[in-house]
Design a protein around this motif. Structure first.
Motif, short mmCIF file in Angstrom:
data_model
loop_
_atom_site.label_atom_id
_atom_site.label_comp_id
_atom_site.label_asym_id
_atom_site.label_seq_id
_atom_site.Cartn_x
_atom_site.Cartn_y
_atom_site.Cartn_z
N PHE A 18 0.84 -1.20 0.00
CA PHE A 18 0.00 0.00 0.00
C PHE A 18 0.88 1.24 0.00
O PHE A 18 2.04 1.18 0.40
CB PHE A 18 -0.90 0.01 1.24
N PRO A 19 0.33 2.36 -0.48
CA PRO A 19 1.10 3.60 -0.37
C PRO A 19 1.06 4.11 1.07
O PRO A 19 0.09 3.87 1.78
CB PRO A 19 0.35 4.56 -1.30
N LEU A 20 2.12 4.80 1.48
CA LEU A 20 2.11 5.38 2.83
C LEU A 20 1.05 6.47 2.91
O LEU A 20 0.74 7.12 1.92
CB LEU A 20 3.48 6.00 3.12
N ALA A 67 0.72 11.26 6.53
CA ALA A 67 1.27 11.41 7.87
C ALA A 67 2.47 10.49 8.06
O ALA A 67 3.49 10.87 8.64
CB ALA A 67 0.20 11.12 8.92
N GLN A 68 2.36 9.25 7.56
CA GLN A 68 3.49 8.32 7.67
C GLN A 68 4.70 8.88 6.94
O GLN A 68 5.82 8.84 7.44
CB GLN A 68 3.11 6.94 7.10
N ARG A 69 4.47 9.41 5.73
CA ARG A 69 5.58 9.95 4.97
C ARG A 69 6.25 11.09 5.73
O ARG A 69 7.46 11.16 5.85
CB ARG A 69 5.09 10.43 3.60
N VAL A 118 -4.49 4.03 17.64
CA VAL A 118 -4.49 2.61 17.31
C VAL A 118 -4.82 2.45 15.83
O VAL A 118 -5.80 3.02 15.36
CB VAL A 118 -5.56 1.86 18.14
N GLY A 119 -3.98 1.71 15.11
CA GLY A 119 -4.27 1.46 13.70
C GLY A 119 -3.77 2.53 12.75
O GLY A 119 -3.97 2.44 11.54
N ALA A 120 -3.09 3.55 13.28
CA ALA A 120 -2.62 4.63 12.42
C ALA A 120 -1.41 4.21 11.59
O ALA A 120 -1.01 4.91 10.67
CB ALA A 120 -2.27 5.86 13.26
N GLY A 121 -0.82 3.06 11.96
CA GLY A 121 0.30 2.56 11.17
C GLY A 121 1.66 2.95 11.73
O GLY A 121 2.58 3.28 10.99
N LYS A 122 1.79 2.81 13.02
CA LYS A 122 3.07 3.16 13.65
C LYS A 122 4.16 2.15 13.33
O LYS A 122 5.34 2.50 13.27
CB LYS A 122 2.89 3.26 15.18
N THR A 123 3.75 0.90 13.11
CA THR A 123 4.75 -0.14 12.87
C THR A 123 5.62 0.19 11.66
O THR A 123 6.84 0.00 11.69
CB THR A 123 4.06 -1.51 12.66
N VAL A 124 4.99 0.69 10.63
CA VAL A 124 5.75 1.03 9.42
C VAL A 124 6.80 2.10 9.74
O VAL A 124 7.94 2.03 9.27
CB VAL A 124 4.78 1.53 8.32
N GLY A 140 -9.56 3.04 3.78
CA GLY A 140 -10.23 1.75 3.67
C GLY A 140 -10.60 1.12 5.00
O GLY A 140 -10.98 -0.03 5.05
N ARG A 141 -10.48 1.88 6.08
CA ARG A 141 -10.92 1.32 7.37
C ARG A 141 -12.42 1.45 7.47
O ARG A 141 -12.98 2.48 7.14
CB ARG A 141 -10.30 2.10 8.53
N THR A 142 -13.05 0.39 7.94
CA THR A 142 -14.46 0.55 8.24
C THR A 142 -14.56 0.99 9.68
O THR A 142 -14.05 0.32 10.58
CB THR A 142 -15.23 -0.78 8.06
P1 ADP Z 1 -0.60 0.91 15.05
O1 ADP Z 1 0.63 0.20 15.55
O2 ADP Z 1 -0.39 2.36 14.85
O3 ADP Z 1 -1.81 0.62 15.88
P2 ADP Z 1 -0.19 -0.78 12.83
O4 ADP Z 1 1.17 -0.34 12.50
O5 ADP Z 1 -0.33 -2.06 13.57
O6 ADP Z 1 -0.95 0.36 13.61
O7 ADP Z 1 -1.03 -0.80 11.50
C1 ADP Z 1 -2.36 -1.27 11.48
C2 ADP Z 1 -2.67 -1.93 10.17
O8 ADP Z 1 -2.69 -0.96 9.13
C3 ADP Z 1 -1.64 -2.96 9.77
O9 ADP Z 1 -2.34 -4.07 9.28
C4 ADP Z 1 -0.84 -2.28 8.67
O10 ADP Z 1 -0.34 -3.19 7.74
C5 ADP Z 1 -1.87 -1.37 8.03
N1 ADP Z 1 -1.31 -0.16 7.42
C6 ADP Z 1 -0.30 0.60 7.91
N2 ADP Z 1 -0.06 1.66 7.10
C7 ADP Z 1 -0.93 1.57 6.07
C8 ADP Z 1 -1.19 2.37 4.91
N3 ADP Z 1 -0.49 3.47 4.63
N4 ADP Z 1 -2.18 1.98 4.07
C9 ADP Z 1 -2.90 0.87 4.35
N5 ADP Z 1 -2.71 0.07 5.42
C10 ADP Z 1 -1.74 0.41 6.28
#
Ligand code: ADP
Ligand code: MG
Length: 708
Positions: A264-266, A269-271, A295-301, A462-464
Motif C-alpha cells: 500500500f502507499p504510505l 502522515a506516515q511519509r 491505534v491502527g494509524a500505522g506506527k509499525t511502518v 479503507g478502514r471501516t
Molecule cells: P498501530 O501500531 O499504529 O496501531 P499498525 O502499525 O499495527 O498500527 O497498522 C495497522 C494496520 O494498518 C496494519 O495491518 C498495517 O499493515 C496497516 N497499514 C499501515 N499503514 C498503512 C497504509 N499506509 N495503508 C494501508 N494500510 C496500512
C-alpha cells in the motif's frame, strides 16, 4: 532605584508584613505561603462581581444566584445515619434565605450571627421558604469595591480571604515606588498583546473590571508557561550538548526498498513522520522523539523505517515492547514486512546477506538466547525485538543505532536509560518512543517537553469505522450476546474483555474465569470460547492466542492483557464487561483491537449503572473514534492533574495556567521559548528571564518532570 524582581519578593518572608503576627505567619506556612512571592502568586480563586448580585426577595426558584447577606442564626443538629445538618438563616434586608448544609459540621463554627457572607447557589422553595442546599459560601466582610477577589482559604489554617486581601494590598502599595520589573522584552509583549508585569499583578488581585482581570491573567499565564518551556528546552539543549549520537545514513536505500515492498502507499502522515525521524537520525545529536498515533494509524511502518535507517548504515536496531504477547506479535509482523530484504555483506560471496531479525524475551530458551546474544555482539543480527529481556545484563550490541520503544507508558525511565546505555563507545543510540495513547498536543508539549513530538494524525484508507454502542439494560445486553452469536455464525470472532480488579491478579483470574464459565454455559453456549488472563503461564497464553489467531476459537474472554498489540483481523466484535470501570484511553485502546480488517466492526460497552463522569466517558466513546478528540474529552473530564500528575503540577509552577483552557498560550509559550533559545541558548541576553526560570523551577523540579 531598580524595579523589584521576583527574587526580591522571594527573599522577603511574610512575617515582615504589617499585621502578620507569628500565629498568622504559621497559618500562612500551612498553605505554603512563606515568602512575599508566594503571597503575590497566591491568586484569587474567583471574583465577586457585585453587579451580578441578587436580592433575596428577587430570587427565583431553580435559578443560580449570588447574594450578599448577614448571618441571622446558625443551628446544628444530628440527623439520621449519624450525619449533621447545619441550618443557617441569612438576611439582606430584602428577605430571609435558609441555607442547609449536610455533612459539613464545621459550618457550625465557621458561620456566626452578624457575619457578612456571600452565598452562591440554586434556591428552591421548601415549606414556603427560599432555601439553598450546600451552597458555596465566602466570608468577605464589608466590601465596597465593585469586584472583590476571593482567595482560596483553608479553614483549618485559620486565615480568611479578607486578611489575605489586606496583606496583598500592602505588598502592592509598597511596590509602587520602585515598580515591579518586567523580564519580557517590549517587542514580545506587544506581539502577544500582553500587559506589563506590574499591572498584571496589581490587576489580578484588584481588578477594576473583569476584562482587565482577563488580560492580567493572560499575562501571568504566559509567564508561567514560558518559564516551563524555557526550562524544558534548556534541559534538552544541555542533554544534547553532552551527547554524541550516530549520524545515520540518510539515503533511503533500505527504507526505500521497504516502502516499495509494502502492498500500500504510505499515508501522508506516515511519509511526513518517517521524514522527521530520518532527518533526526542523520544528525550527530541523538534523537529523542515521541511518536503519537492512534491505534491502527500505522506506527509499525514508521518503527521499521527507523530500524532500517540504522541498519542501512551498518548499525543495529532494537524494538522493545511491554509484553511477551506484543513482542512476539511485533516480531512476526516485522519479519513478514522485511521478508526477503537483504543487506550489504562485503565479505560474503554475493556481497549481501539476508537481513536478520531476532526475538529475545524471557521465554527464549537458554541455548537460543546464548546464540542470539553472541550474534548481536558480532553484529550478525540486524534487528532484535523483545521485552525487558533486551536490557538485561549480558545483552551487548556490536553497534546499537536506534531503539524503538513501544507503548512507553509501561516502561520506566530507568529501563529506557538502560537500553540507551547499550550504545557503544559513549555513543548514544537514537530513541523513538511510540505511544497509542494520544494526549492533546499542548499537553504533550508540557508533559513531553524534552522530547520532539511527531503525530500520525491520519488513518490509512479503507478502514471501516467501528460502531460503538452502550448496553444499559438486560434486554440490551442480551442483544449484545445475540450479536456475538450472529457474527460467529458469519465466521467472525469476538473478544469479551473483563476489567482488572486487583494488582495481584488472583481476583481477576477468578472474576474473568467466572464470566468465562457463565458465558460458556449460558449466553454463548455452543460456541468455542477461550480464556486468557495474566495468571496463565506464558506457554498457556501463547497457545490460547494461537488458537484464537487461527480461528479455532470463536470467542476470547480475556482481561486487559489483550489491550495492546493483538491483531486478529477476523475479530469484529468486542464486548467490554463492566465498561464503566475503564478510563477513556483504555476503552479506546481496547476498541482498537477490532476493526482491523475490512469487515464492519462493533464495540459493545456493558454498563448498567454508569452515571456522572463514567456515563460521560461512555458517551464520548459512543460519539467518536478519534483518539485525539477523546484525549481532549479525557483531559476535560479528569482535569490536567491526572495528565501532569498532581504532584508534578504543584511543582511546575502552573498556578493559573490550565493546559485545557490555555491551549493557545501553551503553543505561544513554546514557540517563544524556542525562538528565544535559538538565538540565545543560555539566555545570556535575557538575564532577568533566566533568573526567573531558576527561581521558579529549580533543578529538582525539572528532573522530576523529565521522569514523567
Ligand atoms: P498501530 O501500531 O499504529 O496501531 P499498525 O502499525 O499495527 O498500527 O497498522 C495497522 C494496520 O494498518 C496494519 O495491518 C498495517 O499493515 C496497516 N497499514 C499501515 N499503514 C498503512 C497504509 N499506509 N495503508 C494501508 N494500510 C496500512
Ligand atoms: Mg502497534
Amino acid at each position: 532605584m531598580l524595579p523589584l524582581t521576583m527574587a526580591d519578593f522571594k527573599n522577603k518572608n511574610v512575617e515582615h508584613l504589617n499585621g502578620v503576627s507569628p500565629s498568622k505567619a504559621r497559618a500562612l506556612w500551612e498553605i505554603d505561603v512563606r515568602t512575599v512571592l508566594d503571597l503575590l502568586t497566591y491568586y484569587p480563586r474567583r471574583y465577586l462581581d457585585r453587579t451580578n448580585q441578587a436580592m433575596i426577595a428577587d430570587l427565583e426558584d431553580g435559578v443560580e444566584a449570588m447574594v450578599m447577606a448577614r448571618v441571622h442564626s446558625v443551628f446544628t443538629k444530628k440527623i439520621r445515619g449519624n450525619r449533621t445538618m447545619v441550618t443557617v438563616t441569612v438576611d439582606d434586608g430584602s428577605g430571609r434565605l435558609r441555607l442547609v448544609f449536610f455533612n459539613q459540621p464545621w459550618r457550625g463554627n465557621q458561620l456566626e450571627k452578624g457575619q457578612e457572607v456571600v452565598v452562591f447557589g440554586k434556591p428552591d422553595l421548601y415549606r414556603g421558604q427560599q432555601q439553598m442546599t450546600n451552597p458555596v459560601v465566602d466570608l468577605v466582610g464589608d466590601e465596597t469595591g465593585r469586584i472583590v477577589p476571593v482567595y482560596p482559604q483553608s479553614g483549618k489554617a485559620g486565615i480568611n480571604t479578607r486578611e489575605i486581601r489586606r496583606w496583598v494590598d500592602e505588598v502592592l502599595r509598597r511596590s509602587e515606588k520602585r515598580g515591579i520589573g518586567d523580564p519580557l522584552p517590549e517587542s514580545l509583549r506587544a506581539r502577544h498583546n500582553l500587559v506589563g508585569r506590574h499591572e498584571a499583578f496589581d490587576t489580578i488581585h484588584r481588578p477594576e473590571s473583569m476584562t482587565a482581570q482577563y488580560d492580567a491573567r493572560n499575562r501571568l499565564v504566559f509567564d508561567e508557561l514560558l518559564r516551563l518551556q524555557l526550562k524544558l528546552i534548556m534541559r534538552k539543549l544541555v542533554m544534547q550538548k553532552d551527547a554524541l549520537g550516530i549520524c545515520h545514513d540518510s539515503g533511503d536505500e533500505l527504507v526505500g526498498r521497504f516502502v516499495k515492498s509494502l502492498g500500500f502507499p504510505l499515508t501522508g502522515a506516515q511519509r511526513r513522520v518517517i521524514h522527521e525521524v530520518m532527518k533526526d537520525m542523520a544528525q550527530p545529536v541523538p534523537m529523542h522523539r515521541l511518536l503519537q498515533g492512534d491505534v491502527g494509524a500505522g506506527k509499525t511502518v514508521v518503527a521499521v523505517a527507523a530500524l532500517l535507517t540504522a541498519v542501512q548504515g551498518g548499525h543495529q536496531g532494537a524494538l522493545m515492547a511491554p509484553t511477551e504477547v506484543l513482542a512476539t506479535q511485533h516480531y512476526l509482523g516485522v519479519r513478514s514486512l522485511l521478508n526477503e530484504m537483504v543487506v550489504p555483506a562485503p565479505n560474503s560471496l554475493l556481497a549481501e546477506r539476508p537481513l536478520q531479525v531476532a526475538l529475545l524475551t524471557n521465554q527464549t530458551p537458554g541455548a537460543e538466547r546464548t546464540r542470539i546474544q553472541a550474534r548481536l555482539g558480532a553484529g550478525e543480527v540486524d534487528i532484535v525485538i523483545g521485552t525487558h529481556a533486551l536490557i538485561q545484563e549480558g545483552v551487548n550490541f556490536a553497534s546499537l543505532g536506534v531503539v524503538v520503544v513501544d507503548e512507553q507508558h509501561r516502561f520506566g525511565v530507568e529501563q529506557r536509560a538502560a537500553l540507551r546505555a547499550k550504545g557503544s563507545n559513549d555513543v548514544l543510540p537514537d530513541v523513538l518512543v511510540m505511544t497509542a495513547t494520544p494526549i492533546p498536543r499542548t499537553a504533550a508539549m508540557t508533559v513531553y517537553g524534552d522530547l520532539d513530538v511527531s503525530v500520525l494524525d491520519e488513518m490509512p484508507p479503507g478502514r471501516t469505522p467501528i460502531s460503538t454502542r452502550w448496553a444499559r439494560t438486560p434486554a440490551e445486553e442480551s442483544e449484545v450476546w445475540d450479536q456475538v452469536k450472529a457474527e460467529v455464525g458469519r465466521g467472525r470472532q469476538a473478544y469479551v474483555v473483563c476489567p482488572l480488579i486487583d494488582e495481584s491478579g488472583s481476583i481477576d483470574a477468578r472474576s474473568v474465569t467466572d464470566t468465562y464459565e457463565r458465558l460458556q454455559a449460558e449466553e454463548l453456549a455452543g460456541l468455542r470460547v477461550g480464556l486468557l488472563h495474566g495468571r496463565l503461564s506464558p506457554a498457556e497464553k501463547e497457545s490460547v492466542m494461537n488458537l484464537f489467531r487461527v480461528g479455532a476459537l470463536d470467542v476470547l474472554v480475556a482481561t486487559t492483557v489483550i489491550e495492546v498489540g493483538v491483531d486478529v483481523p477476523n475479530a469484529t466484535v468486542m464486548v467490554i464487561v463492566d465498561a464503566a470501570r475503564f478510563g477513556i484511553a483504555q476503552l479506546h485502546q481496547l476498541r482498537g483491537r477490532v476493526g482491523r480488517g475490512d469487515q464492519e466492526s462493533t464495540c459493545c460497552l456493558l454498563a448498567a449503572d454508569a452515571v456522572g463522569v463514567a456515563a460521560e466517558r461512555l458517551r464520548a466513546l459512543v460519539g467518536t473514534t478519534d483518539g485525539f478528540e477523546l484525549a481532549e474529552t479525557d483531559l476535560a473530564l479528569r482535569g490536567e492533574g491526572t495528565i501532569l500528575g498532581e504532584r508534578q503540577k504543584g511543582r511546575t509552577d502552573l498556578k493559573l495556567a490550565s493546559l485545557r483552557r490555555d491551549k493557545n498560550w501553551v503553543k505561544r509559550a513554546r514557540d517563544t521559548a524556542e525562538e528565544l533559545l535559538d538565538l540565545d541558548p543560555g539566555l545570556e541576553r535575557h538575564p532577568a528571564l533566566r533568573c526567573e526560570v531558576e527561581l521558579f523551577l529549580g533543578d529538582d523540579d525539572a528532573d522530576y518532570l523529565m521522569k514523567s
